[in-house]
Design an enzyme around this catalytic site. Structure first.
Site, mmCIF file in Angstrom:
data_model
loop_
_atom_site.group_PDB
_atom_site.id
_atom_site.type_symbol
_atom_site.label_atom_id
_atom_site.label_comp_id
_atom_site.label_asym_id
_atom_site.label_seq_id
_atom_site.Cartn_x
_atom_site.Cartn_y
_atom_site.Cartn_z
ATOM 1 N N ASP A 1 0.871 -1.179 0.000
ATOM 2 C CA ASP A 1 0.000 0.000 0.000
ATOM 3 C C ASP A 1 0.905 1.225 0.000
ATOM 4 O O ASP A 1 1.777 1.352 0.874
ATOM 5 C CB ASP A 1 -0.865 0.031 1.265
ATOM 6 C CG ASP A 1 -1.897 -1.082 1.312
ATOM 7 O OD1 ASP A 1 -1.776 -2.056 0.549
ATOM 8 O OD2 ASP A 1 -2.828 -0.977 2.119
ATOM 9 N N ASP B 1 -15.723 -3.384 0.181
ATOM 10 C CA ASP B 1 -15.098 -3.001 1.449
ATOM 11 C C ASP B 1 -16.212 -2.660 2.417
ATOM 12 O O ASP B 1 -16.964 -1.707 2.173
ATOM 13 C CB ASP B 1 -14.181 -1.795 1.226
ATOM 14 C CG ASP B 1 -13.198 -2.030 0.086
ATOM 15 O OD1 ASP B 1 -12.623 -3.133 0.025
ATOM 16 O OD2 ASP B 1 -13.019 -1.126 -0.761
HETATM 17 O O1 LIG Z 1 -7.544 -1.187 -1.494
HETATM 18 C C1 LIG Z 1 -7.920 -0.001 -1.415
HETATM 19 O O2 LIG Z 1 -8.336 0.622 -2.422
HETATM 20 C C2 LIG Z 1 -7.851 0.731 -0.095
HETATM 21 C C3 LIG Z 1 -8.446 1.983 0.004
HETATM 22 C C4 LIG Z 1 -8.393 2.666 1.230
HETATM 23 C C5 LIG Z 1 -7.773 2.114 2.349
HETATM 24 C C6 LIG Z 1 -7.185 0.854 2.233
HETATM 25 C C7 LIG Z 1 -7.223 0.170 1.027
HETATM 26 N N1 LIG Z 1 -6.650 -1.074 0.894
HETATM 27 C C8 LIG Z 1 -5.991 -1.749 1.949
HETATM 28 C C9 LIG Z 1 -5.577 -3.097 1.548
HETATM 29 O O3 LIG Z 1 -5.834 -3.605 0.469
HETATM 30 C C10 LIG Z 1 -4.731 -3.857 2.544
HETATM 31 O O4 LIG Z 1 -3.451 -3.927 2.021
HETATM 32 C C11 LIG Z 1 -5.227 -5.244 2.767
HETATM 33 O O5 LIG Z 1 -6.567 -5.209 3.169
HETATM 34 C C12 LIG Z 1 -4.342 -6.005 3.788
HETATM 35 O O6 LIG Z 1 -4.841 -5.911 5.111
HETATM 36 P P1 LIG Z 1 -3.997 -6.492 6.364
HETATM 37 O O7 LIG Z 1 -3.516 -7.874 5.995
HETATM 38 O O8 LIG Z 1 -4.992 -6.522 7.501
HETATM 39 O O9 LIG Z 1 -2.858 -5.559 6.618
#
Ligand SMILES: O=C(O)c1ccccc1NCC(=O)[C@H](O)[C@H](O)COP(=O)(O)O
Length: 244
Positions: free
Chosen positions: A11, A133
């Site tokens: 990210d 989401d």
């Molecule tokens: O994916 C998006 O567009 C997004 C937009 C705004 C906030 C977060 C977003 N994505 C976050 C992710 O895709 C995380 O990397 C993913 O959920 C991993 O989560 P974790 O394993 O709990 O760190």
């Protein structure tokens, strides 16, 4: 049984690889250069990368050049990239697809401009996934800051339009290392025949084994962010854990 695909997450915020808690702007922990993070996952055996432009998602700018550089480097090494964040119109979709990514993940657009999303699903098929989401069963858009309707109504609509895949995130779990929401994933799999990529909350190899058990129900893959950056386990261990 098929193997659960693992998608380590990179990210990107303000040029840095970060992890947020509940996807909230301002909750960042920084983990350095995105390309270095991506290369580390590639060297560890990843086949996929989940790459997010958080600035584009939040509307605080973009990291387009960097995202293009990471995606091109990964494509050179045959690593597939799922690209997410701020892809909401023809121009941003064209720019995202031009990076050479394998597929894009649409979020806000599926809530705010459904006609456009139906059009691009028809045009690009499985190059388009939709990110669902949720908090509870309410969808969130605009970098997860605004409510955007009911999960199951939206899922039924997208299914009827031929959407090929869903990336399902429980925002309450995201970045918390509290384990994935298995009930939510089972419920979504029961509501659609399309593959589901689980996102948010993975904390342990046992979580990955539990997600692997949902593969027959329709869970195709799992995004893993914080757990890898916090070194709860290595990607090599994760890949070994999900082998049937
Ligand atoms: O994916 C998006 O567009 C997004 C937009 C705004 C906030 C977060 C977003 N994505 C976050 C992710 O895709 C995380 O990397 C993913 O959920 C991993 O989560 P974790 O394993 O709990 O760190």
């Amino acid at each position: 049984m098929s193997t659960l695909e693992l998608l380590p997450a990179v990210d990107v915020r303000d040029g840095q690889a970060v992890r947020l808690v509940h996807g909230e702007s301002g909750s960042e922990t920084s983990y350095g250069a995105p390309l270095e993070a991506a290369l580390a996952w590639q060297r560890a055996g990843a086949e996929w990368l989940h790459l997010v432009d958080l600035d584009a998602a939040f509307g605080t700018g973009d990291n387009r050049d960097l995202i293009r550089q990471v995606t091109a480097s990964m494509a050179d090494m045959n690593l597939k990239v799922e690209l997410s964040g701020g892809i909401r119109d023809d121009a941003s979709l064209a720019a995202a697809l031009a990076t050479g990514c394998t597929r894009v993940n649409l979020g806000t657009a599926a809530l705010e401009t459904p006609e456009w999303v139906a059009k691009v699903i028809a045009e690009y098929g499985d190059k388009i996934a939709v990110g669902l989401d949720v908090r509870g069963t309410t969808l969130r858009g605009r970098g997860w800051t605004r409510d955007g309707g009911d999960l199951y109504e939206t899922l039924a609509r997208l299914d009827s339009e031929g959407c090929s895949r869903y990336v399902v995130t429980d925002i309450a779990k995201d970045g918390t290392l509290q384990g994935p929401n298995l009930e939510l994933l089972k419920n979504v799999c029961a509501a659609t025949d399309k593959p589901v990529v689980a996102s948010g909350g993975v904390s342990s190899l046992d979580d990955l084994r539990a997600l692997s058990e949902l593969v027959p129900l329709g869970v195709e893959g799992a995004i893993v962010g914080k757990a890898l950056y916090a070194k709860a386990f290595t990607l090599e261990e994760a890949l070994a854990a999900v082998k049937p």
